[in-house]
Design a protein around this motif. Sequence first.
Motif, PDB file in Angstrom:
ATOM      1  N   GLN A 197      38.328  48.208  37.486  1.00  0.00           N
ATOM      2  CA  GLN A 197      37.506  49.304  36.959  1.00  0.00           C
ATOM      3  C   GLN A 197      36.019  48.978  37.087  1.00  0.00           C
ATOM      4  N   LEU A 198      35.669  47.731  36.803  1.00  0.00           N
ATOM      5  CA  LEU A 198      34.277  47.300  36.903  1.00  0.00           C
ATOM      6  C   LEU A 198      33.793  47.390  38.348  1.00  0.00           C
ATOM      7  N   GLY A 199      34.623  46.920  39.278  1.00  0.00           N
ATOM      8  CA  GLY A 199      34.272  46.990  40.690  1.00  0.00           C
ATOM      9  C   GLY A 199      34.087  48.431  41.156  1.00  0.00           C
ATOM     10  N   HIS A 200      34.921  49.322  40.638  1.00  0.00           N
ATOM     11  CA  HIS A 200      34.802  50.745  40.974  1.00  0.00           C
ATOM     12  C   HIS A 200      33.471  51.308  40.488  1.00  0.00           C
ATOM     13  N   ARG A 201      33.091  50.946  39.270  1.00  0.00           N
ATOM     14  CA  ARG A 201      31.827  51.456  38.725  1.00  0.00           C
ATOM     15  C   ARG A 201      30.615  50.872  39.453  1.00  0.00           C
ATOM     16  N   ARG A 202      30.683  49.598  39.803  1.00  0.00           N
ATOM     17  CA  ARG A 202      29.521  48.929  40.397  1.00  0.00           C
ATOM     18  C   ARG A 202      29.377  49.191  41.896  1.00  0.00           C
ATOM     19  N   THR A 203      30.493  49.268  42.612  1.00  0.00           N
ATOM     20  CA  THR A 203      30.426  49.353  44.078  1.00  0.00           C
ATOM     21  C   THR A 203      31.071  50.609  44.651  1.00  0.00           C
ATOM     22  N   ASP A 204      31.659  51.434  43.775  1.00  0.00           N
ATOM     23  CA  ASP A 204      32.323  52.664  44.205  1.00  0.00           C
ATOM     24  C   ASP A 204      33.539  52.387  45.080  1.00  0.00           C
ATOM     25  N   GLU A 205      34.138  51.221  44.902  1.00  0.00           N
ATOM     26  CA  GLU A 205      35.366  50.937  45.641  1.00  0.00           C
ATOM     27  C   GLU A 205      36.491  51.821  45.122  1.00  0.00           C
ATOM     28  N   TYR A 206      37.528  51.970  45.913  1.00  0.00           N
ATOM     29  CA  TYR A 206      38.679  52.777  45.523  1.00  0.00           C
ATOM     30  C   TYR A 206      39.321  52.227  44.256  1.00  0.00           C
ATOM     31  N   TYR A 207      39.647  53.110  43.334  1.00  0.00           N
ATOM     32  CA  TYR A 207      40.380  52.754  42.115  1.00  0.00           C
ATOM     33  C   TYR A 207      41.535  53.722  41.963  1.00  0.00           C
ATOM     34  N   GLY A 208      42.744  53.190  41.896  1.00  0.00           N
ATOM     35  CA  GLY A 208      43.930  54.031  41.750  1.00  0.00           C
ATOM     36  C   GLY A 208      44.471  53.949  40.339  1.00  0.00           C
ATOM     37  N   ARG A 209      44.327  55.038  39.607  1.00  0.00           N
ATOM     38  CA  ARG A 209      44.711  55.013  38.198  1.00  0.00           C
ATOM     39  C   ARG A 209      46.203  54.794  38.007  1.00  0.00           C
ATOM     40  N   TYR A 210      47.027  55.397  38.878  1.00  0.00           N
ATOM     41  CA  TYR A 210      48.475  55.234  38.709  1.00  0.00           C
ATOM     42  C   TYR A 210      48.873  53.765  38.842  1.00  0.00           C
ATOM     43  N   ALA A 211      48.390  53.111  39.900  1.00  0.00           N
ATOM     44  CA  ALA A 211      48.709  51.693  40.099  1.00  0.00           C
ATOM     45  C   ALA A 211      48.168  50.856  38.946  1.00  0.00           C
ATOM     46  N   ALA A 212      46.958  51.178  38.485  1.00  0.00           N
ATOM     47  CA  ALA A 212      46.348  50.434  37.383  1.00  0.00           C
ATOM     48  C   ALA A 212      47.156  50.598  36.099  1.00  0.00           C
ATOM     49  N   GLY A 334      33.111  32.646  44.248  1.00  0.00           N
ATOM     50  CA  GLY A 334      32.752  32.325  45.620  1.00  0.00           C
ATOM     51  C   GLY A 334      33.924  32.329  46.575  1.00  0.00           C
ATOM     52  N   LEU A 335      35.158  32.262  46.045  1.00  0.00           N
ATOM     53  CA  LEU A 335      36.330  32.305  46.916  1.00  0.00           C
ATOM     54  C   LEU A 335      36.507  33.679  47.551  1.00  0.00           C
ATOM     55  N   ARG A 336      36.125  34.717  46.819  1.00  0.00           N
ATOM     56  CA  ARG A 336      36.202  36.085  47.353  1.00  0.00           C
ATOM     57  C   ARG A 336      34.979  36.866  46.879  1.00  0.00           C
ATOM     58  N   PRO A 337      33.823  36.584  47.429  1.00  0.00           N
ATOM     59  CA  PRO A 337      32.597  37.239  46.953  1.00  0.00           C
ATOM     60  C   PRO A 337      32.606  38.753  47.130  1.00  0.00           C
ATOM     61  N   GLU A 338      33.421  39.240  48.062  1.00  0.00           N
ATOM     62  CA  GLU A 338      33.468  40.689  48.295  1.00  0.00           C
ATOM     63  C   GLU A 338      34.240  41.425  47.216  1.00  0.00           C
ATOM     64  N   ARG A 339      35.036  40.713  46.423  1.00  0.00           N
ATOM     65  CA  ARG A 339      35.825  41.341  45.353  1.00  0.00           C
ATOM     66  C   ARG A 339      35.038  41.270  44.047  1.00  0.00           C
ATOM     67  N   TYR A 340      34.536  42.402  43.585  1.00  0.00           N
ATOM     68  CA  TYR A 340      33.689  42.435  42.398  1.00  0.00           C
ATOM     69  C   TYR A 340      34.543  42.232  41.142  1.00  0.00           C
ATOM     70  N   THR A 341      34.152  41.259  40.313  1.00  0.00           N
ATOM     71  CA  THR A 341      34.836  40.988  39.046  1.00  0.00           C
ATOM     72  C   THR A 341      33.780  40.734  37.976  1.00  0.00           C
ATOM     73  N   ILE A 342      34.227  40.435  36.788  1.00  0.00           N
ATOM     74  CA  ILE A 342      33.311  40.119  35.696  1.00  0.00           C
ATOM     75  C   ILE A 342      32.462  38.892  36.033  1.00  0.00           C
ATOM     76  N   LEU A 343      32.967  38.019  36.894  1.00  0.00           N
ATOM     77  CA  LEU A 343      32.211  36.832  37.294  1.00  0.00           C
ATOM     78  C   LEU A 343      31.071  37.183  38.250  1.00  0.00           C
ATOM     79  N   SER A 344      31.079  38.419  38.769  1.00  0.00           N
ATOM     80  CA  SER A 344      29.987  38.868  39.636  1.00  0.00           C
ATOM     81  C   SER A 344      28.779  39.334  38.830  1.00  0.00           C
TER      82      SER A 344
END
Length: 363
Positions: A197-212, A334-344
């Motif tokens: 959800q955070l990544g979706h808000r910050r980077t507009d990446e796809y977020y699928g509510r059903y899967a979530a 740093g292992l996956r910098p492209e994946r936005y998380t709380i650590l970003s």
Amino acid sequence: MTSHMHTMELPRLIEIGEKNLDGFGRFLCSLAGGVGYGSAGSSAAKRPDGVSLVSGSNVRRIIRKTVEGSLESAGIAYVWHKAGKNSLDSLDRVRVEIEGDGTEMVAGIGGGRSVDTAKMISFGIRRPFVSVPTAASHDGMASPFVSIKSDRPHSIVASAPLGVFVDISIIKSAPPELLASGCGDLIANIIAVRDWQLGHRRTDEYYGRYAADLATMSAMMVIENSAEFAEKGTDARLIVEGLISAGVASCIAGSSRPCSGSEHLFSHALDAIAPGVGLHGEKCGIGSIMMAKLHGQDWRRIARALRDVGAPTTAEQVGLDADHIVRALCMAQGLRPERYTILSESEMTPRKALSLAKSTGVV
């Protein structure tokens, strides 16, 4: 909103039973006769032209007689292969062996290593993959993702299993820490979804509510029932169904996002720092406690649920020390910098990491 397209690949047939391993041959025939398999277009049972069985030595010793009897009764030829470490060299060795079999299917029978090995190889040689987990230690039993051990431990996408076959009596007979690890992997979905959800808000990446929502429901089934599990024992069938649902959530999302966030990055970092120490779900559970605090969630509830199911909540219980935890927290994003998380959100320094670990009782 950015447009997004992805493909959903789901298991076609799932069987969960009790003392049903002797029906494995029948299950494979049902898969072979189904729509979308080979040239068969009807639902009538068809005998597959052989199956490659990937398993560890211990699991093979325990279930060999039943599995072979079931396959022979169904008239299905089989060849056993020993799973090694999930390294590229080991995968190549088993792949060459299986390619020479002339079989039609690949079945992974065992824990995460055997299932991942079979999954990766079947994807590479384009043969249908069947998952037969003998332990409920993580959600890989129904997901398309494989953990590969290299200089940067990570997960890669392969194919979802064509079928998943589970004998709950075997799951129950496995060491209890494996089921507790599965609970940790499920609870981690709470963090993964919040990171998504955070990544979706910050980077507009796809977020699928059903899967979530599906992944979150699997986690909440553990958290909401943990007190009962502590009193009466963990419900193995509920955990297996939750792990399968979590794997399906990843299939629906087209990525591991619903089930893998900052807590998984933390676990992967520990794999690099202290290889072989602790189970995957155990480390994800501990990571979830700390990431929940960073997110402003009720981390104490997560820790309590983990204790209720017998999962570790401290570094010491897994065989790790404060330095391991601090280094993993600083390395994780740093292992996956492209994946936005709380650590970003802000740089994790050793001082911040130690403070976080101490404040949550992890160290």
